[in-house]
Design a protein around this motif. Sequence first.
Motif, PDB file in Angstrom:
ATOM      1  N   PHE A 507       0.842  -1.193   0.000  1.00 57.46           N
ATOM      2  CA  PHE A 507       0.000   0.000   0.000  1.00 57.46           C
ATOM      3  C   PHE A 507       0.878   1.244   0.000  1.00 57.46           C
ATOM      4  N   ILE A 508       0.486   2.224  -0.799  1.00 54.62           N
ATOM      5  CA  ILE A 508       1.268   3.456  -0.922  1.00 54.62           C
ATOM      6  C   ILE A 508       0.322   4.648  -0.990  1.00 54.62           C
ATOM      7  N   ASN A 509       0.885   5.850  -0.825  1.00 52.36           N
ATOM      8  CA  ASN A 509       0.184   7.096  -1.120  1.00 52.36           C
ATOM      9  C   ASN A 509       0.472   7.468  -2.565  1.00 52.36           C
ATOM     10  N   VAL A 510      -0.558   7.567  -3.384  1.00 55.31           N
ATOM     11  CA  VAL A 510      -0.383   7.829  -4.810  1.00 55.31           C
ATOM     12  C   VAL A 510      -0.435   9.332  -5.085  1.00 55.31           C
ATOM     13  N   ASN A 511      -0.162   9.689  -6.355  1.00 52.65           N
ATOM     14  CA  ASN A 511      -0.241  11.082  -6.777  1.00 52.65           C
ATOM     15  C   ASN A 511      -1.648  11.637  -6.561  1.00 52.65           C
ATOM     16  N   SER A 512      -1.708  12.927  -6.402  1.00 52.60           N
ATOM     17  CA  SER A 512      -3.001  13.582  -6.220  1.00 52.60           C
ATOM     18  C   SER A 512      -3.874  13.395  -7.453  1.00 52.60           C
ATOM     19  N   TYR A 513      -5.167  13.316  -7.245  1.00 51.87           N
ATOM     20  CA  TYR A 513      -6.131  13.220  -8.336  1.00 51.87           C
ATOM     21  C   TYR A 513      -7.446  13.811  -7.876  1.00 51.87           C
ATOM     22  N   ALA A 514      -8.396  13.907  -8.789  1.00 52.24           N
ATOM     23  CA  ALA A 514      -9.716  14.457  -8.473  1.00 52.24           C
ATOM     24  C   ALA A 514     -10.791  13.504  -8.955  1.00 52.24           C
ATOM     25  N   SER A 515     -11.906  13.508  -8.252  1.00 52.64           N
ATOM     26  CA  SER A 515     -13.084  12.733  -8.637  1.00 52.64           C
ATOM     27  C   SER A 515     -14.217  13.720  -8.885  1.00 52.64           C
ATOM     28  N   GLN A 516     -14.790  13.680 -10.086  1.00 50.97           N
ATOM     29  CA  GLN A 516     -15.835  14.624 -10.480  1.00 50.97           C
ATOM     30  C   GLN A 516     -17.110  13.887 -10.855  1.00 50.97           C
ATOM     31  N   SER A 517     -18.239  14.501 -10.526  1.00 44.93           N
ATOM     32  CA  SER A 517     -19.529  13.900 -10.848  1.00 44.93           C
ATOM     33  C   SER A 517     -20.517  14.997 -11.225  1.00 44.93           C
ATOM     34  N   ALA A 518     -21.360  14.700 -12.200  1.00 43.15           N
ATOM     35  CA  ALA A 518     -22.473  15.578 -12.565  1.00 43.15           C
ATOM     36  C   ALA A 518     -23.675  14.696 -12.871  1.00 43.15           C
ATOM     37  N   ALA A 519     -24.836  15.096 -12.381  1.00 42.52           N
ATOM     38  CA  ALA A 519     -26.053  14.311 -12.587  1.00 42.52           C
ATOM     39  C   ALA A 519     -27.237  15.238 -12.800  1.00 42.52           C
ATOM     40  N   ALA A 520     -28.042  14.934 -13.803  1.00 45.05           N
ATOM     41  CA  ALA A 520     -29.325  15.605 -14.032  1.00 45.05           C
ATOM     42  C   ALA A 520     -30.421  14.574 -13.807  1.00 45.05           C
TER      43      ALA A 520
END
Length: 670
Positions: A507-520
């Motif tokens: 187990f490691i700490n990975v590079n930063s990332y983002a999680s995005q969501s859009a819903a109608a």
Amino acid sequence: MPVKLWAQVDQTSIDSVAIDRTLLEKITLSDVSTSRDEDTAPADSAKPLIKVIPWEFRSPIGAEVTATDSTLRWQIWPDWTYKLNREPGVVSYRMGTSIRSNAVQRYAHEPRHQELYWEGIPLNDPVSGMLNWSLIPQHKISTVYGEDLGTHYRTTYYLTQYYLNKPLSRLIYSESKFSSRNLEFEVSHNLSQKTNIELRYWDRREGGEYDNSEVKGRQIFAKASHHLDDRHLLKLNYVNNKLDVGRPFGYITGALRTFNFDRFETVPREGSGNSTEINNLLALNFYRRSADSTLATDNLHGSLYYRSTQRMLQRTADSTSYNISSLGLTTRKWWSAGLLDMEGGITYEYFLNREQHPAGVLATGNWGLLEAEAKTSVHPASFVTLRVDGALKTRSDGFSGHRLNGVLDFDIGKFALTAGLSSGSLMPTPQQLYWRSGAFSGNPGLSNEDIQEGRAQLTYHFTPGTRLGIRVQHKDITNGLMVDASSISNNLDNFKPGPTIGADSIFINVNSYASQSAAAFFDWDAPHFEFNGSATLHQFTNPTFAPDQAIPMSAQQRFWIKAGAYWKGYLFDRATYVKAGLSGMLTPFRYQADHYNPELDYWLPVSSDQRLPAFNRLDLDISARVRSIMFVMRWQNILDDVSQPGYFETAGYPMSQRKFLFGVRALFRN
């Protein structure tokens, strides 16, 4: 003057699918059947009658109702992820068989960022931190609440509380093709006006469509509740879950795009892999409500509970097991003062590692976990609500975490706008820190995972039963906690079996990332029709403050379109109430789903799995209530072998073919 009792309305006698679960009716003594003639009974032999006000449980501040008994009973759900699969903002990861470790992506929240609570008691696995939806006694549910806390999403459920004049029994049976059989029996009886007991047994069998896919198990539920007086309630709950799960570790399927295999030729990677999972929970719960007799909703919960979690997995190359017991104490209090509502809670749980030996998979001893949480809601104007909540969590191994979340709600006419910001730090789990097996190693040097999040939702209510809305969410994750998969080459289009993570995986700490969501989404609930639909887009992408940084997982978009249309009403001169309609979904583009690791019982967005082909699914649902019996039917995946030869929600685990599910639910009185 007749003496009056209170009794809870029998939910199977309600025709409306929008019934309020708190609805009560008054019953006079003359309406209650007795075993002897009242005219001949001596006056001094009659028992004194006590007015019992049925209990109403307080909902968490800021939570919304996502399900109730009055809506759940009209559908058949093999497990809870089948219900979540139809909701806006959800991308499901199912493995072809229900009551497995199926999971969902909920808006921007990954499976590892979701929590499950039974009232105030946490149910996530103490080792991996993952939640298992199969633990829910779903046919006993009264109300389910959902809370977006920014750093994670929390689901809290409450179970039905009975007040009976006569003993009650329920029989629930469902079956389908292959090994799918479910039988549930429940009995409940009021020993007195203040005391009720319940016992329920659920035999569960699923799978069998593919080799080594069967799941067999049981759920035992027992409860005793007693009103101490008008203001105080005691409940003793016990629930036992045991599952024997076939673990194929995925199937050798070739190219997913061609689906060039069938159930007779598909070979599991582990023909004899299996796991046994046993969960027990015993809880003594105390509830208190205001001295004001007009208020039935409580304002204090307290629980002393014991949990045990065992998981044993066997495969060709290795076997792993852990056995964790815990003793916990939790309490939660609500206050109201003018424009201000407040909620505070504190939980302490001490965990015992029952397998502290050199061959154990957890290289740690016992540990304690303390969590304190506070919520405040202010109403400065009739159309504005400001909510702030925060939490602190600390573990005896020196790790700690926190959360701060702020939400602003505007209700102006038919418009409702919600905007929220949050920031938090999540501790590594004991599995990520201390796991040791032939294939994976924990890493005591891990750092906390830091999260900054923002969300907004705009809704327009045409009528009380009709709404149209849009929701967006963005989460920046720094030092994300993952398994090191650097030795795995991308396998997005290659149909050959991908390499497995080797014994040096850590187990490691990975590079930063983002999680995005859009819903109608939209919902329309009319007297005889129900329509709903949604479009959900989810994507992993670059973090806000490092737009050029490479991310550790696939950045392909996941796009799901869902819709449903139902008719409901009386038939045959009001002899039966029927609800029937279609529910379907479509994903028009290929994408890479999260990867499931059976040994860790963990879902990872970092994956080398093939991309899933575009797919669709259409179900036909029919339910009918005839007096105290309800019939529930579903033709599942009716376009199988018509619009597509098959489909996947998780690479390597084909979803079930077309099949018919039949269920009956019968209620017996006295």
